[in-house]
Design an enzyme around this catalytic site. Structure first.
Site, mmCIF file in Angstrom:
data_model
loop_
_atom_site.group_PDB
_atom_site.id
_atom_site.type_symbol
_atom_site.label_atom_id
_atom_site.label_comp_id
_atom_site.label_asym_id
_atom_site.label_seq_id
_atom_site.Cartn_x
_atom_site.Cartn_y
_atom_site.Cartn_z
ATOM 1 N N ASP A 114 -80.520 34.540 9.335
ATOM 2 C CA ASP A 114 -81.432 35.215 8.418
ATOM 3 C C ASP A 114 -82.751 35.387 9.158
ATOM 4 O OD1 ASP A 114 -82.622 36.074 5.940
ATOM 5 O OD2 ASP A 114 -81.153 34.812 4.911
ATOM 6 N N ASP A 223 -84.558 39.927 5.850
ATOM 7 C CA ASP A 223 -85.087 39.655 4.510
ATOM 8 C C ASP A 223 -86.157 40.667 4.076
ATOM 9 O OD1 ASP A 223 -85.328 37.478 2.357
ATOM 10 O OD2 ASP A 223 -87.416 37.706 2.985
ATOM 11 N N GLU A 290 -71.512 42.329 23.535
ATOM 12 C CA GLU A 290 -71.198 42.246 22.109
ATOM 13 C C GLU A 290 -72.203 43.091 21.329
ATOM 14 O OE1 GLU A 290 -70.558 38.545 19.078
ATOM 15 O OE2 GLU A 290 -72.591 38.851 19.791
ATOM 16 N N HIS A 361 -77.621 34.625 -3.013
ATOM 17 C CA HIS A 361 -78.354 33.483 -3.562
ATOM 18 C C HIS A 361 -79.460 33.898 -4.529
ATOM 19 C CE1 HIS A 361 -80.579 35.148 -0.290
ATOM 20 N NE2 HIS A 361 -81.643 34.464 -0.644
ATOM 21 N N ASP A 362 -79.672 35.198 -4.690
ATOM 22 C CA ASP A 362 -80.730 35.675 -5.588
ATOM 23 C C ASP A 362 -80.189 36.180 -6.922
ATOM 24 O OD1 ASP A 362 -82.739 35.168 -3.745
ATOM 25 O OD2 ASP A 362 -82.546 37.139 -2.812
HETATM 26 C C1 NOJ Z 1 -85.418 37.713 -0.440
HETATM 27 C C2 NOJ Z 1 -84.656 36.433 -0.395
HETATM 28 O O1 NOJ Z 1 -83.294 36.698 -0.532
HETATM 29 C C3 NOJ Z 1 -85.190 35.563 -1.501
HETATM 30 O O2 NOJ Z 1 -84.419 34.417 -1.698
HETATM 31 C C4 NOJ Z 1 -86.611 35.223 -1.173
HETATM 32 O O3 NOJ Z 1 -87.179 34.507 -2.249
HETATM 33 C C5 NOJ Z 1 -87.446 36.471 -0.936
HETATM 34 N N1 NOJ Z 1 -86.775 37.448 -0.110
HETATM 35 C C6 NOJ Z 1 -88.722 36.120 -0.225
HETATM 36 O O4 NOJ Z 1 -88.432 35.742 1.088
#
Ligand code: NOJ
Length: 611
Positions: A114, A223, A290, A361-362
């Site tokens: 990430d 992100d 790669e 995860h969001d």
């Molecule tokens: C997106 C991420 O997936 C989330 O979990 C995070 O809170 C925000 N960006 C800020 O980094």
């Protein structure tokens, strides 16, 4: 001379697979805090992930993407990074990471990290040096003076540089005593936004990418990409312009939804940065042989999203396709699901790689959003559609959101509501609870005698991997059976056809001339239905079940013809057909070998003539 030519051909074939792996990769998102705790402290860690890699390989996963593993005070679960080049202590050490990478490689799986470029943590050295205006960090962040204002009593006071609101509520500006200015944070106060109008920052972040690429990672999930830039004050008389009100019903000034984010989201400069990062990643094609994947995260309109793919002259990233998360739900019809699939395929510039995200995860878990009855259907769709499939940990066994009380709440988005009653509406903790490995204490996630970092969901004794492995029919077995078919020519490169036969019947075919075809059938209805697919002319008639969902009466290996397919209520089935364009499935394999031999002999003779 002839042997080298043969070797060259073999090497080219191998290199091609290293270069093309990402185009059909099955990517598994690991949320490290919740995957597996190896040292009994209640929090997942790198050694826990390494221990479970064989499970992922056996499941058919091509690459793991780990949410941030870097040093962080965890104001936003690791998305507030204090050092991009070191490992968060509670997750382990750099040696643990290297071992994870090696074990993963040994199992033929790739590791994707990430990359969090929009903001760092406010406890980072970069930020601390920026507060004291220490070169070269002075302009690393978005700093601005406050504005003079008067209140209703005529008293002078200083207000933030603009009305911008943080995603997690409240002003996006925070005053810093040492620097005597405000800094921008689009997320929590502990996440100051980096300043992408600074060349030094641009270079710094490229070097972060290179640091991990040098170690041999296979790419990045990027992100919050569409937050990289904000309006340039030079175009607004030196000020940051206020954003207009959105008019969103029920939104109050502290809510992110209160404003239209025309100055803080989706600024066009962002695309060039992504294309520049693509160039950095492409430096490794020669040195490591790669192709490195880049998947960008943005919740935005489709037309803004697809620009991340690149332009005629520049390559970009794979923009995450969140349409399964936001555009369909447990009530969606087959017509609507088909429309959502077709929309991405239609807008995606030709020659690019599609992708399908069923969870992260969001977002609330897939079983909650789409309904437990549709777990197999949604997993199958993501895995049989063209391109990259992304599975969030636990979706392969149909995990559901857990219950997290106000007292146990960790997510800043929920904590910032300051509302012990309604906090859950904003909380992402329920979808981040620990993975259910088995029915033992803490679901086999941790052997701590204390509390796990988030409580384990209460249904772990019925919904867990060990139980699903032990029964013949389970979400897990279905997922694995479908994943196993991803390497077939039809699912790798077959033409896509989607059909909604009715409100509740969805059919997806992937057909490639000369190869066995693949057919996915979903019955969304609560009643069994028998379908006739003779209208799909190119689809061969003979079908064999290769994966049968938990609600299906038809078992694996059953054979039938396309004119009459009985599909149980809420059932998802995957079939292999005969050879597209004639013949039978088995014949294709027998035929292809002599053909190959013929080709090699022909090549050999031609080479001999010219040597
Ligand atoms: C997106 C991420 O997936 C989330 O979990 C995070 O809170 C925000 N960006 C800020 O980094």
């Amino acid at each position: 001379m002839r042997l080298p030519i043969l070797l060259l051909a073999v090497a080219t074939a191998a290199a091609a697979s290293d270069l093309d792996w990402w185009k059909t990769a099955l990517v598994y998102q690991i949320y490290p805090r919740s995957f597996k705790d190896s040292n009994g402290d209640g929090t997942g860690d790198l050694n826990g992930i390494t221990e479970k890699l064989p499970y992922l390989q056996e499941t058919g996963i091509d690459a793991i993407w780990m949410s941030p593993i870097y040093r962080s005070p965890n104001y936003d679960s690791g998305y507030d990074i204090t050092d991009y080049r070191s490992i968060q202590e509670e997750y382990g050490t750099m040696e643990d990471f290297d071992r994870l990478l090696n074990v993963s490689r040994g199992l033929g799986m790739r590791v994707v990290l990430d990359f969090v470029p929009n903001h760092t943590g406010n406890e980072s050295e970069w930020f601390s040096k920026s507060t004291t205006r220490t070169s070269p960090y002075t302009d690393y962040y978005v700093w601005a003076d406050g504005l003079n204002a008067t209140d209703e009593n005529g008293t002078l006071y200083e207000k933030p540089p603009s009305n911008w609101v943080s995603t997690f509520r409240g002003s996006a500006w925070q005053y810093h005593q040492v620097r005597g200015q405000y800094y921008l944070h689009q997320f929590v106060i502990g996440q100051p936004d980096l300043n992408y109008r600074s060349d030094v920052v641009q270079e710094e972040m490229k070097n972060v990418l290179r640091f991990w690429l040098d170690k041999g990672v296979s790419g990045f999930r990027v992100d919050a990409i569409n937050r990289l830039y904000e309006a340039d004050p030079r175009n607004f008389s030196g000020l940051y312009p206020d954003e207009p009100l959105s008019g969103a019903e029920g939104a109050v000034p502290d809510d992110y939804e209160y404003l239209q984010h025309i100055y803080t989201e989706n600024l066009f400069e962002t695309y060039d940065v992504v294309y520049d990062w693509r160039d950095v990643l492409d430096e490794y094609i020669t040195s490591q042989g790669e192709y490195k994947i880049m998947m960008t995260e943005a919740y935005a309109d489709l037309q803004l999203m697809i620009r991340y793919y690149g332009t005629k002259t520049r390559n970009g990233s794979i923009p995450f396709n969140f349409s399964f998360l936001g555009d369909i739900n447990k009530d969606s019809t087959a017509w609507e699901i088909k429309t959502v699939i077709d929309k991405w395929m239609t807008y995606m510039p030709s020659g690019n790689v599609a992708n399908w995200v069923n969870g992260n995860h969001d977002q609330s878990r897939m079983a909650n959003r789409q309904g437990v009855d549709r777990v197999d259907a949604m997993n199958m769709l993501a895995l049989i559609l063209p391109g990259v499939a992304i599975t969030y940990q636990g979706e392969e066994i149909g995990m559901t959101d857990g219950y997290v009380s106000w007292n146990d709440t960790q997510d800043p988005q929920a904590c910032n509501t300051n509302d012990p009653v309604n906090y859950y509406k904003k909380s992402r903790d329920p979808n981040r609870t620990p993975y259910h490995w088995d029915g033992s204490a803490n679901a086999g996630f941790s052997n701590t005698t204390g509390a796990t970092w988030l409580p384990v969901a209460s249904n772990y004794q019925t919904v867990n991997l060990a139980a699903q492995m032990a029964t013949q029919k389970s979400h897990y077995h279905f997922y694995k059976d479908v994943a196993a078919q991803r390497k077939t020519p039809a699912l790798q490169e077959g033409d896509l056809d989607t059909r909604a036969l009715s409100e509740s019947l969805l059919v997806v075919t992937r057909l490639l001339p000369g190869e066995a075809g693949m057919l996915g059938v979903v019955n969304l209805a609560a009643e069994a239905q028998t379908i006739d697919l003779t209208s799909l002319k190119i689809l061969p008639s003979d079908l064999e079940v290769v994966a049968s969902g938990v609600n299906c009466a038809l078992e694996k290996n059953a054979t039938l013809t396309k004119s009459s397919i009985p599909v149980s209520a809420h059932c998802a089935l995957l079939f292999r057909s005969g050879i597209v364009g004639g013949g039978n499935a088995a014949g294709a394999h027998y035929l292809s070998l002599p053909l190959l031999v013929l080709l090699v002999v022909a090549t050999y003779s031609i080479t001999a003539c010219f040597s």
